[in-house]
Design an enzyme around this catalytic site. Structure first.
Site, PDB file in Angstrom:
ATOM      1  N   GLY A 156      15.299 -11.211 -10.939  1.00  0.00           N
ATOM      2  CA  GLY A 156      14.521 -12.447 -10.764  1.00  0.00           C
ATOM      3  C   GLY A 156      13.454 -12.496 -11.860  1.00  0.00           C
ATOM      4  O   GLY A 156      13.619 -11.905 -12.934  1.00  0.00           O
ATOM      5  N   ILE A 158      10.415 -11.163 -12.045  1.00  0.00           N
ATOM      6  CA  ILE A 158       9.748  -9.899 -12.407  1.00  0.00           C
ATOM      7  C   ILE A 158      10.735  -8.951 -13.081  1.00  0.00           C
ATOM      8  O   ILE A 158      10.423  -8.324 -14.102  1.00  0.00           O
ATOM      9  CB  ILE A 158       9.103  -9.242 -11.159  1.00  0.00           C
ATOM     10  CG1 ILE A 158       8.038 -10.168 -10.567  1.00  0.00           C
ATOM     11  CG2 ILE A 158       8.493  -7.892 -11.529  1.00  0.00           C
ATOM     12  CD1 ILE A 158       7.492  -9.726  -9.215  1.00  0.00           C
ATOM     13  N   ARG A 178      21.753 -10.604  -6.634  1.00  0.00           N
ATOM     14  CA  ARG A 178      22.502 -11.336  -5.604  1.00  0.00           C
ATOM     15  C   ARG A 178      23.015 -12.662  -6.148  1.00  0.00           C
ATOM     16  O   ARG A 178      24.178 -12.980  -6.068  1.00  0.00           O
ATOM     17  CB  ARG A 178      21.564 -11.602  -4.423  1.00  0.00           C
ATOM     18  CG  ARG A 178      22.073 -11.097  -3.103  1.00  0.00           C
ATOM     19  CD  ARG A 178      21.079 -11.364  -2.022  1.00  0.00           C
ATOM     20  NE  ARG A 178      19.819 -11.898  -2.567  1.00  0.00           N
ATOM     21  CZ  ARG A 178      18.861 -12.444  -1.846  1.00  0.00           C
ATOM     22  NH1 ARG A 178      19.033 -12.565  -0.560  1.00  0.00           N
ATOM     23  NH2 ARG A 178      17.740 -12.890  -2.386  1.00  0.00           N
ATOM     24  N   THR A 237       8.432  -1.041  -7.630  1.00  0.00           N
ATOM     25  CA  THR A 237       7.247  -1.906  -7.504  1.00  0.00           C
ATOM     26  C   THR A 237       7.548  -3.049  -6.532  1.00  0.00           C
ATOM     27  O   THR A 237       6.823  -4.038  -6.509  1.00  0.00           O
ATOM     28  CB  THR A 237       6.857  -2.517  -8.870  1.00  0.00           C
ATOM     29  OG1 THR A 237       7.993  -3.181  -9.423  1.00  0.00           O
ATOM     30  CG2 THR A 237       6.355  -1.466  -9.838  1.00  0.00           C
ATOM     31  N   SER A 238       8.641  -2.922  -5.754  1.00  0.00           N
ATOM     32  CA  SER A 238       9.013  -4.039  -4.876  1.00  0.00           C
ATOM     33  C   SER A 238       8.406  -3.833  -3.487  1.00  0.00           C
ATOM     34  O   SER A 238       7.266  -4.262  -3.241  1.00  0.00           O
ATOM     35  CB  SER A 238      10.535  -4.199  -4.826  1.00  0.00           C
ATOM     36  OG  SER A 238      11.158  -3.062  -4.279  1.00  0.00           O
ATOM     37  N   ARG A 239       9.126  -3.175  -2.601  1.00  0.00           N
ATOM     38  CA  ARG A 239       8.590  -2.827  -1.291  1.00  0.00           C
ATOM     39  C   ARG A 239       9.084  -1.432  -0.931  1.00  0.00           C
ATOM     40  O   ARG A 239      10.243  -1.082  -1.202  1.00  0.00           O
ATOM     41  CB  ARG A 239       9.047  -3.819  -0.220  1.00  0.00           C
ATOM     42  CG  ARG A 239       8.343  -5.165  -0.252  1.00  0.00           C
ATOM     43  CD  ARG A 239       6.880  -5.072   0.190  1.00  0.00           C
ATOM     44  NE  ARG A 239       6.231  -6.378   0.199  1.00  0.00           N
ATOM     45  CZ  ARG A 239       5.535  -6.904  -0.821  1.00  0.00           C
ATOM     46  NH1 ARG A 239       5.395  -6.242  -1.948  1.00  0.00           N
ATOM     47  NH2 ARG A 239       4.975  -8.092  -0.689  1.00  0.00           N
ATOM     48  N   GLU A 268       3.502   2.454   3.964  1.00  0.00           N
ATOM     49  CA  GLU A 268       2.238   2.162   3.289  1.00  0.00           C
ATOM     50  C   GLU A 268       1.129   1.839   4.299  1.00  0.00           C
ATOM     51  O   GLU A 268       1.393   1.104   5.258  1.00  0.00           O
ATOM     52  CB  GLU A 268       2.497   0.939   2.389  1.00  0.00           C
ATOM     53  CG  GLU A 268       1.572   0.830   1.237  1.00  0.00           C
ATOM     54  CD  GLU A 268       2.070  -0.227   0.248  1.00  0.00           C
ATOM     55  OE1 GLU A 268       3.245  -0.162  -0.179  1.00  0.00           O
ATOM     56  OE2 GLU A 268       1.273  -1.105  -0.055  1.00  0.00           O
ATOM     57  N   HIS A 286      -0.272   0.394  -4.785  1.00  0.00           N
ATOM     58  CA  HIS A 286       0.172  -0.999  -4.718  1.00  0.00           C
ATOM     59  C   HIS A 286      -0.690  -1.897  -5.622  1.00  0.00           C
ATOM     60  O   HIS A 286      -1.371  -2.814  -5.141  1.00  0.00           O
ATOM     61  CB  HIS A 286       0.177  -1.511  -3.273  1.00  0.00           C
ATOM     62  CG  HIS A 286       1.118  -2.664  -3.055  1.00  0.00           C
ATOM     63  ND1 HIS A 286       1.792  -2.875  -1.877  1.00  0.00           N
ATOM     64  CD2 HIS A 286       1.505  -3.675  -3.880  1.00  0.00           C
ATOM     65  CE1 HIS A 286       2.537  -3.964  -1.986  1.00  0.00           C
ATOM     66  NE2 HIS A 286       2.369  -4.463  -3.194  1.00  0.00           N
TER      67      HIS A 286
HETATM   68  C1  DGY Z   1       3.420  -9.311  -3.753  1.00  0.00           C
HETATM   69  O1  DGY Z   1       2.996 -10.344  -4.251  1.00  0.00           O
HETATM   70  O2  DGY Z   1       4.423  -9.274  -3.045  1.00  0.00           O
HETATM   71  C2  DGY Z   1       2.637  -8.082  -4.035  1.00  0.00           C
HETATM   72  O3  DGY Z   1       3.264  -6.950  -3.573  1.00  0.00           O
HETATM   73  C3  DGY Z   1       1.254  -8.207  -3.433  1.00  0.00           C
HETATM   74  O4  DGY Z   1       0.372  -7.813  -4.376  1.00  0.00           O
END
Ligand code: DGY
Length: 321
Positions: A156, A158, A178, A237-239, A268, A286
């Site tokens: 996407g 990012i 996807r 850096t996602s979740r 987290e 984060h």
């Molecule tokens: C988001 O925008 O999803 C980031 O993780 C929050 O800073």
């Protein structure tokens, strides 16, 4: 005048926009994240909620809010803290903040790649520790990224922005996605679409940019880690829950992969203790979108979404149910 519950402090321009539109902003000022009981109490009668990712917005909150609630504007691009189907069923619009945080987050992903491959956090710790050190031919050798392959999971905005940075550092790019990635960007970057299995098996650095959903929970499992190169690095850096953190700790301990850079964690803000004392691990709290400019942009976009919906206009960046 509509009541807008803001579940935590946001940059003032966001609040100013709400107030200039004639709304009353009720802001949880802390300390810490808004307690659930406070959220349920304060949301009653609100027309809008400007939510942070620390607050879960679900059916219970919708019920507590009552029929006045029209929009939940998340101050984040990720919206796994919001039960979107429950909001849709209640006729409540959900919005997020894509675009404004693309560069900041891609910068952090690139920084993590450099930190873990060049052992930067480890080096910084050494200098600060006061332990003796000095230049030597074989001190703290890392690995070059030029000529190596980056695998982007989720091409996407990012993921694409990271790919652009990685190309500037001489990396080649494969991706899995996807939907369709931006064809112009893909061709400009010479990025090649591959199946997820091939991406994990052939990449020197794998970077995660997919949303956290039921399908991506533990996408990086013990089995998936086993397919990676022993010399490879993982960046997230996602979740956090996209990675099985316990499996990751085992994989690092047994040398299955070479290192990891994490900005997000499965539970987290708790971090698996097995990650804390490893030098092949870089841990950030984060920080993906954490610049003054980006957080301001996020607050303003969330406020503009809120104002638009309350004025009966379409939101700028709605989340699809
Ligand atoms: C988001 O925008 O999803 C980031 O993780 C929050 O800073």
């Amino acid at each position: 005048m509509a009541r807008v519950l803001v579940t935590g402090r946001i940059p003032q321009p966001g609040i100013d926009l709400l107030e200039q539109a004639g709304h009353e902003a009720i802001v949880w000022a802390g300390p810490g994240p808004m307690p659930r009981g406070e959220l349920l109490r304060c949301v009653e009668g609100a027309s809008a909620v400007v939510s942070l990712i620390s607050e879960r917005i679900d059916a219970e909150v919708l019920t507590a809010a009552g029929p006045s609630l029209r929009v939940v504007s998340n101050v984040a691009v990720g919206y796994n803290n919001i039960d979107v189907p429950a909001c849709s069923a209640a006729g409540v619009v959900v919005t997020n903040t894509p675009g404004v945080l693309t560069d900041a987050t891609a910068d952090i992903a690139m920084a993590l790649i450099l930190m873990v491959t060049r052992r930067l956090a480890e080096g910084e710790r050494l200098v600060r520790s006061g332990r003796p050190w000095g230049w030597s031919m074989f001190t703290m050798l890392g690995t070059d990224i030029r000529g190596r392959q980056l695998g982007v999971v989720g091409m996407g905005q990012i993921g694409t922005a990271l790919a652009r940075r990685a190309r500037a550092f001489g990396m080649s790019v494969v991706y899995s996605n996807r939907g369709e990635a931006d064809p112009a960007a893909v061709s400009e970057l010479g990025a090649r679409r591959v199946e997820m299995d091939e991406l994990f098996a052939t990449s020197d650095v794998v970077s995660l940019h997919c949303p956290y959903t039921a399908e991506t929970l533990h996408l990086v499992s013990a089995a998936r880690l086993q397919t990676m190169k022993q010399t490879a690095y993982l960046i997230n850096t996602s979740r956090g829950p996209v990675v099985d953190e316990a499996a990751l700790v085992d994989a690092l301990a047994s040398g299955v992969i070479s290192g990891v850079g994490l900005d997000v964690f499965e539970h987290e803000p708790e971090v698996h203790p097995g990650l804390l004392d490893r030098d092949d691990v870089v841990l950030l709290p984060h920080l993906g979108s954490a610049t003054v400019e980006t957080r301001t942009g996020m607050a303003v976009l969330a406020a503009r979404n809120t104002v638009a919906v309350l004025a009966g206009q379409p939101p700028l960046t709605a989340v699809r149910a």
